[in-house]
Design an enzyme around this catalytic site. Structure first.
Site, PDB file in Angstrom:
ATOM      1  N   ASP A 105       0.786  -1.218  -0.019  1.00 18.23           N
ATOM      2  CA  ASP A 105       0.230  -0.045   0.054  1.00 18.23           C
ATOM      3  C   ASP A 105       0.859   1.061   0.192  1.00 18.23           C
ATOM      4  O   ASP A 105       0.575   2.220  -0.696  1.00 18.23           O
ATOM      5  CB  ASP A 105      -1.000   0.064   1.102  1.00 18.23           C
ATOM      6  CG  ASP A 105      -0.464  -0.188   2.495  1.00 18.23           C
ATOM      7  OD1 ASP A 105       0.861  -0.443   2.513  1.00 18.23           O
ATOM      8  OD2 ASP A 105      -1.033  -0.109   3.547  1.00 18.23           O
ATOM      9  N   ASP A 108       7.007   3.712   3.343  1.00 24.64           N
ATOM     10  CA  ASP A 108       7.534   4.690   4.294  1.00 24.64           C
ATOM     11  C   ASP A 108       8.943   4.546   4.621  1.00 24.64           C
ATOM     12  O   ASP A 108       9.648   5.299   3.785  1.00 24.64           O
ATOM     13  CB  ASP A 108       6.345   4.450   5.409  1.00 24.64           C
ATOM     14  CG  ASP A 108       6.522   5.635   6.586  1.00 24.64           C
ATOM     15  OD1 ASP A 108       6.212   6.965   5.952  1.00 24.64           O
ATOM     16  OD2 ASP A 108       6.756   5.527   7.609  1.00 24.64           O
ATOM     17  N   ARG A 170     -10.097   2.206   7.045  1.00 23.89           N
ATOM     18  CA  ARG A 170      -9.655   1.417   5.793  1.00 23.89           C
ATOM     19  C   ARG A 170     -10.691   1.576   4.911  1.00 23.89           C
ATOM     20  O   ARG A 170     -10.393   1.590   3.471  1.00 23.89           O
ATOM     21  CB  ARG A 170      -9.600   0.020   6.068  1.00 23.89           C
ATOM     22  CG  ARG A 170      -8.283  -0.092   6.889  1.00 23.89           C
ATOM     23  CD  ARG A 170      -7.945  -1.800   7.042  1.00 23.89           C
ATOM     24  NE  ARG A 170      -7.068  -2.055   8.164  1.00 23.89           N
ATOM     25  CZ  ARG A 170      -5.684  -2.130   8.270  1.00 23.89           C
ATOM     26  NH1 ARG A 170      -4.967  -1.483   7.082  1.00 23.89           N
ATOM     27  NH2 ARG A 170      -4.850  -2.338   9.269  1.00 23.89           N
TER      28      ARG A 170
HETATM   29  P1  IMP Z   1       7.584   1.078   6.371  1.00 24.36           P
HETATM   30  O1  IMP Z   1       7.909  -0.406   6.911  1.00 24.36           O
HETATM   31  O2  IMP Z   1       7.905   2.049   7.213  1.00 24.36           O
HETATM   32  O3  IMP Z   1       7.978   1.257   4.754  1.00 24.36           O
HETATM   33  O4  IMP Z   1       5.927   1.066   6.477  1.00 24.36           O
HETATM   34  C1  IMP Z   1       4.991   0.206   5.763  1.00 24.36           C
HETATM   35  C2  IMP Z   1       3.807  -0.291   6.550  1.00 24.36           C
HETATM   36  O5  IMP Z   1       3.550   0.986   7.401  1.00 24.36           O
HETATM   37  C3  IMP Z   1       2.849  -0.021   5.345  1.00 24.36           C
HETATM   38  O6  IMP Z   1       2.496  -1.177   4.763  1.00 24.36           O
HETATM   39  C4  IMP Z   1       1.468   0.550   5.872  1.00 24.36           C
HETATM   40  O7  IMP Z   1       0.692  -0.390   6.400  1.00 24.36           O
HETATM   41  C5  IMP Z   1       2.065   1.399   7.095  1.00 24.36           C
HETATM   42  N1  IMP Z   1       2.136   2.649   7.070  1.00 24.36           N
HETATM   43  C6  IMP Z   1       3.112   3.504   6.537  1.00 24.36           C
HETATM   44  N2  IMP Z   1       3.005   4.831   6.257  1.00 24.36           N
HETATM   45  C7  IMP Z   1       1.562   4.969   6.607  1.00 24.36           C
HETATM   46  C8  IMP Z   1       0.671   5.871   6.574  1.00 24.36           C
HETATM   47  O8  IMP Z   1       0.969   7.016   6.475  1.00 24.36           O
HETATM   48  N3  IMP Z   1      -0.834   5.557   6.947  1.00 24.36           N
HETATM   49  C9  IMP Z   1      -1.289   4.094   6.941  1.00 24.36           C
HETATM   50  N4  IMP Z   1      -0.332   3.161   7.251  1.00 24.36           N
HETATM   51  C10 IMP Z   1       1.179   3.553   7.011  1.00 24.36           C
HETATM   52 MG    MG Z   2       0.361  -2.245   6.715  1.00 25.75          MG
END
Ligand code: IMP
Ligand code: MG
Length: 180
Positions: A105, A108, A170
């Site tokens: 999705d 980040d 969601r």
């Molecule tokens: P990462 O490991 O930091 O890249 O985060 C990835 C996961 O964190 C994604 O699969 C999302 O489920 C959640 N996430 C990251 N940013 C957001 C946001 O702005 N809103 C909601 N969920 C987020």
């Molecule tokens: Mg997630």
């Protein structure tokens, strides 16, 4: 609904339903273009929970043959990445020798994708590609390679269209951004 409130936080519309549809069409055409020439089995792996709506809308725009798998990864608590991923639901089919397209999705920090890819690498797939609806380049600084990006967004927290805040929101059909 231009503004919604969850847990006393105010969010306003950032990506409309119509724009999401355009993003999906663009992503699907790039993905179709690549995979129509790929020889061998293709498996799309959706990272739950956040990508379930995106995945459902994306696969209906794809016109090559593939299997679908779901994995459930948790990395986030509240509004921050915890820095560790937890595999709550694992891959059930063998991906050895298959072409894997990971569907996320939002990227980040990039940690979830990075760690997940490292894990499946060991299972010797023929190829691994990554598709994400949203990407926050200012947060992950391009530490990972993403093959298909729907839209790059600033570091702000977003909800809706599968993305949650503590499990809620969601179901919103547009993407909303936290007001600052
Ligand atoms: P990462 O490991 O930091 O890249 O985060 C990835 C996961 O964190 C994604 O699969 C999302 O489920 C959640 N996430 C990251 N940013 C957001 C946001 O702005 N809103 C909601 N969920 C987020
Ligand atoms: Mg997630």
């Amino acid at each position: 609904m231009n503004v919604v409130t969850y847990f006393d936080k105010v969010f306003s519309v950032y990506i409309s339903k119509k724009e999401i549809e355009q993003i999906l069409d663009n992503l699907a055409s790039s993905i179709n273009e690549h995979y129509k020439n790929v020889v061998g089995d293709v498996v799309l792996v959706s990272i739950l929970d956040g990508s379930f709506i995106f995945m459902a809308d994306l696969v209906r725009r794809l016109d090559f043959e593939f299997d679908i798998e779901f994995v459930k990864i948790r990395s986030y608590e509240d509004m921050e990445s915890t820095g560790n991923i937890e595999l709550l639901l694992e891959l059930h089919k063998d991906i050895k020798g298959k072409h894997v397209l990971v569907v996320e999705d939002v990227v980040d920090t990039g940690l979830t994708i990075e760690q997940f890819i490292a894990q499946i690498h060991g299972e010797e797939p023929a190829s691994i590609r990554v598709c994400t609806l949203l990407s926050k380049p200012d947060v992950h600084n391009d530490i990972i390679h993403i093959d298909y990006i729907g839209k790059e967004i600033p570091p702000a927290f977003v909800i809706g269209y599968g993305l949650d805040i503590n499990g809620k929101a969601r179901n919103l059909d547009a993407i909303y951004q936290l007001e600052t």
